[in-house]
Design a protein around this motif. Structure first.
Motif, PDB file in Angstrom:
ATOM      1  N   VAL A 245      33.074  32.978  33.220  1.00 31.54           N
ATOM      2  CA  VAL A 245      32.769  34.333  33.661  1.00 31.54           C
ATOM      3  C   VAL A 245      33.213  34.545  35.110  1.00 31.54           C
ATOM      4  O   VAL A 245      33.790  35.579  35.460  1.00 31.54           O
ATOM      5  CB  VAL A 245      31.262  34.622  33.533  1.00 31.54           C
ATOM      6  N   LEU A 246      32.955  33.564  35.952  1.00 32.53           N
ATOM      7  CA  LEU A 246      33.215  33.686  37.382  1.00 32.53           C
ATOM      8  C   LEU A 246      34.652  33.336  37.754  1.00 32.53           C
ATOM      9  O   LEU A 246      35.014  33.382  38.927  1.00 32.53           O
ATOM     10  CB  LEU A 246      32.243  32.799  38.158  1.00 32.53           C
ATOM     11  N   GLY A 247      35.456  32.963  36.763  1.00 34.46           N
ATOM     12  CA  GLY A 247      36.855  32.681  37.015  1.00 34.46           C
ATOM     13  C   GLY A 247      37.122  31.366  37.720  1.00 34.46           C
ATOM     14  O   GLY A 247      38.165  31.200  38.352  1.00 34.46           O
TER      15      GLY A 247
ATOM     16  N   PHE B 251      33.220  37.856  45.613  1.00 35.78           N
ATOM     17  CA  PHE B 251      33.452  39.166  45.009  1.00 35.78           C
ATOM     18  C   PHE B 251      32.695  40.240  45.789  1.00 35.78           C
ATOM     19  O   PHE B 251      31.610  39.968  46.331  1.00 35.78           O
ATOM     20  CB  PHE B 251      32.950  39.207  43.553  1.00 35.78           C
TER      21      PHE B 251
ATOM     22  N   ASP C   1      32.469  44.701  42.022  1.00 38.51           N
ATOM     23  CA  ASP C   1      33.462  43.925  41.264  1.00 38.51           C
ATOM     24  C   ASP C   1      32.789  42.809  40.474  1.00 38.51           C
ATOM     25  O   ASP C   1      33.191  42.498  39.339  1.00 38.51           O
ATOM     26  CB  ASP C   1      34.504  43.334  42.218  1.00 38.51           C
ATOM     27  N   PHE C   2      31.771  42.193  41.082  1.00 41.97           N
ATOM     28  CA  PHE C   2      31.017  41.138  40.400  1.00 41.97           C
ATOM     29  C   PHE C   2      30.314  41.701  39.165  1.00 41.97           C
ATOM     30  O   PHE C   2      30.379  41.121  38.075  1.00 41.97           O
ATOM     31  CB  PHE C   2      30.001  40.536  41.366  1.00 41.97           C
TER      32      PHE C   2
ATOM     33  N   LYS D  93      31.076  44.338  37.447  1.00 38.50           N
ATOM     34  CA  LYS D  93      32.072  44.701  36.452  1.00 38.50           C
ATOM     35  C   LYS D  93      32.585  43.462  35.727  1.00 38.50           C
ATOM     36  O   LYS D  93      32.824  43.494  34.511  1.00 38.50           O
ATOM     37  CB  LYS D  93      33.232  45.444  37.124  1.00 38.50           C
ATOM     38  N   ARG D  94      32.751  42.384  36.462  1.00 36.69           N
ATOM     39  CA  ARG D  94      33.286  41.150  35.873  1.00 36.69           C
ATOM     40  C   ARG D  94      32.338  40.551  34.845  1.00 36.69           C
ATOM     41  O   ARG D  94      32.769  40.062  33.790  1.00 36.69           O
ATOM     42  CB  ARG D  94      33.575  40.135  36.986  1.00 36.69           C
ATOM     43  N   ILE D  95      31.042  40.539  35.129  1.00 34.38           N
ATOM     44  CA  ILE D  95      30.100  39.864  34.238  1.00 34.38           C
ATOM     45  C   ILE D  95      29.584  40.767  33.125  1.00 34.38           C
ATOM     46  O   ILE D  95      29.000  40.270  32.157  1.00 34.38           O
ATOM     47  CB  ILE D  95      28.900  39.288  35.028  1.00 34.38           C
TER      48      ILE D  95
ATOM     49  N   TYR E 267      29.922  39.988  29.383  1.00 31.26           N
ATOM     50  CA  TYR E 267      29.279  38.757  28.915  1.00 31.26           C
ATOM     51  C   TYR E 267      27.760  38.864  28.810  1.00 31.26           C
ATOM     52  O   TYR E 267      27.116  37.951  28.301  1.00 31.26           O
ATOM     53  CB  TYR E 267      29.615  37.597  29.855  1.00 31.26           C
TER      54      TYR E 267
END
Length: 245
Positions: free
Chosen positions: A102-104, A151, A155-156, A158-160, A163
């Motif tokens: 998830v965190l890349g 992040f 943005d954080f 949006k990224r997670i 999931y």
């Protein structure tokens, strides 16, 4: 597979002596094979599958998302109730890989499974420019934490978001936990080698015994620093006296 998986689990245990060939496998090719197995289970890396990843860590990521929201609210909303400064979640290695996906930062593991005592920390930072999420991690007992990603807050989120759990009813929220596994009890279970700053985990769920224990700890630290200060002053005076002659 079960044989070298067991060997990997015991390879860090000083009381267990493994056969030489099995020890070599557990530290080398065995960890690569287990990484592949864990990747299939949690749907990460080259085996990426969003439904499997969500099934593995969806509830955990929903909790992490809420914790980040609460940290931002506590910093921006006046009289907002502040929760524990640190929350710790214990989980399995395939869940650790899922969070890394998830965190890349899954490439940090370089195609081998996380070692015993691996951890990923997600920190909320505030500044005049807004809020940032910093990710630091460690892989194994001996290796230190290191920063691996940063992040902007939105943005954080949006990224997670892909999931996180699709239903709040599927998540065991912190405030619904019926029993708190106290840090004092964790220390007893782990043993005398536990070296963690307990004052970082103060919260509203502490028992009277724990509060008394923390107070005693603070008093001991205060006395220690007072003694240390006196020693430093005396050493400086002695050094000054020596330099004069």
């Amino acid at each position: 597979y079960s044989l070298f998986e067991a060997a990997i689990a015991e390879v860090e245990n000083p009381l267990v002596r493994l056969d030489g060939a099995l020890d070599k496998c557990a530290r080398g090719e065995g960890r690569k094979a287990q990484y592949r197995s864990l990747s299939i289970k949690s749907g990460v890396g080259s085996e990426f599958s969003l439904p499997r990843a969500r099934a593995a860590i969806g509830s955990l990521m929903a909790i992490i998302s809420k914790n980040a929201d609460d940290a931002v609210k506590a910093d921006t909303v006046e009289d907002m109730k502040t929760g524990p400064r640190v929350r710790v979640y214990y989980t399995h290695d395939h869940n650790v890989l899922g969070v890394a996906q998830v965190l890349g930062v899954i490439d940090e593991y370089k195609g081998i499974n996380p070692e015993f005592s691996s951890a990923i920390a997600i920190e909320t930072w505030s500044s005049s420019e807004g809020f940032d999420i910093k990710v630091v991690m460690k892989d194994g007992v001996e290796k230190p934490f290191k920063p691996v990603a940063k992040f902007r807050f939105l943005d954080f989120k949006k990224r997670i978001s892909p999931y996180t759990a699709t239903s709040d009813e599927d998540v065991q929220w912190d405030d619904q936990v019926s029993e708190i596994y106290s840090f004092a009890q964790f220390g007893k279970d782990v043993g005398p080698d536990l070296s963690v700053v307990k004052s970082a985990l103060t919260g509203t769920d502490s028992t009277a015994t724990e509060r008394g224990s923390r107070t005693l700890t603070y008093e001991i630290l205060l006395v220690f620093f007072m003694v240390l200060t006196v020693v430093v002053v005396l050493v400086r005076r002695r050094n000054t006296y020596t330099r004069m002659y």
